[in-house]
Structure formats: C-alpha cells, structure tokens
Write a protein that holds these residues in place. Structure first.
Motif, mmCIF file in Angstrom:
data_model
loop_
_atom_site.group_PDB
_atom_site.id
_atom_site.type_symbol
_atom_site.label_atom_id
_atom_site.label_comp_id
_atom_site.label_asym_id
_atom_site.label_seq_id
_atom_site.Cartn_x
_atom_site.Cartn_y
_atom_site.Cartn_z
ATOM 1 N N VAL A 61 0.799 -0.997 -0.066
ATOM 2 C CA VAL A 61 -0.111 -0.094 -0.074
ATOM 3 C C VAL A 61 0.928 1.072 -0.021
ATOM 4 O O VAL A 61 1.775 1.208 0.885
ATOM 5 N N LYS A 63 1.084 5.002 0.596
ATOM 6 C CA LYS A 63 0.459 6.014 1.288
ATOM 7 C C LYS A 63 0.350 7.463 0.853
ATOM 8 O O LYS A 63 1.126 8.018 0.060
ATOM 9 N N HIS A 64 -1.115 8.104 0.794
ATOM 10 C CA HIS A 64 -1.126 9.237 0.462
ATOM 11 C C HIS A 64 -0.277 10.195 1.062
ATOM 12 O O HIS A 64 -0.421 10.314 2.177
ATOM 13 N N LYS A 73 -11.751 7.847 5.006
ATOM 14 C CA LYS A 73 -11.280 7.684 3.679
ATOM 15 C C LYS A 73 -10.163 7.033 3.582
ATOM 16 O O LYS A 73 -9.526 6.774 4.560
ATOM 17 N N ASN A 74 -9.981 6.421 2.534
ATOM 18 C CA ASN A 74 -8.596 5.480 2.060
ATOM 19 C C ASN A 74 -7.514 6.726 2.473
ATOM 20 O O ASN A 74 -7.268 7.586 1.763
ATOM 21 N N GLY A 76 -4.543 5.508 1.452
ATOM 22 C CA GLY A 76 -3.453 4.865 0.485
ATOM 23 C C GLY A 76 -3.954 4.099 -0.649
ATOM 24 O O GLY A 76 -5.504 3.946 -0.543
ATOM 25 N N TYR A 77 -3.232 3.426 -1.521
ATOM 26 C CA TYR A 77 -3.914 2.897 -2.583
ATOM 27 C C TYR A 77 -2.835 1.570 -2.844
ATOM 28 O O TYR A 77 -1.709 1.728 -2.398
ATOM 29 N N LYS A 78 -3.547 0.502 -3.610
ATOM 30 C CA LYS A 78 -2.596 -0.701 -3.422
ATOM 31 C C LYS A 78 -1.717 -0.598 -4.712
ATOM 32 O O LYS A 78 -2.035 0.018 -5.676
#
Length: 92
Positions: A61, A63-64, A73-74, A76-78
């Motif tokens: 993942v 991190k934003h 809210k999410n 991070g993204y995979k």
C-alpha cells in the motif's frame, strides 16, 4: 524472478521487460563469490547505493501524501512492486 512472483499470467506477460530490467539492475549492484566489488563499482569507481530490497510482484500500500485526510477515507492505494527507480531517491 518472474516465475516466483504471485502475479497472474496475463500480467506476467506484460511485465517481462520490467522483470528483466530489475534482474539486470540487481546483478549490477550485488557482488558474487568470485569478485569483491560489484560491476557498478568497477565501472563508476563508486559504491552503489543499495535500495531496500523488495520481492518482485509484491503487493503493498502506497500512502497518500496529503496532510489532511478524512477519518474514514482511504489513506493509501494498492500497488505492485515491478522494479526499482533509477532516477529517484531510494524511498520512492
């Protein structure tokens, strides 16, 4: 390298160039039992900066970087590890 990854075959076929590039990069910055210095060090006359090694095809993942993210809210993204950056710092 690509055989051991857990990626589906359709993705493996599209990522063969990145896999080859990663394999060549690693072979240039790592030593073997017959030499005391790396090919990179012999060519450039400086020791290479070693990255934090990751498994090719590993899921993680990212991190934003936004400072303010709502609580639900999410954050991070995979992503999938498909190689090492050559023009960026080691932590990117």
């Amino acid at each position: 390298m690509m055989q051991g990854s857990r990626l589906p075959i359709s993705i493996k076929q599209r990522l063969w160039a990145e896999c080859t590039s990663t394999a060549v990069y690693l072979s240039n910055i790592l030593t073997d039992s017959t030499n005391t210095s790396t090919p990179y060090a012999r060519f450039h006359a400086v020791k290479p900066k070693l990255p934090k090694f990751k498994v090719f095809g590993e899921l993680f993942v990212v991190k934003h970087t936004n400072k303010f993210i709502a609580k639900h809210k999410n954050r991070g993204y995979k992503a999938v590890m498909v190689g090492y950056a050559t023009a960026n710092s080691q932590d990117t």
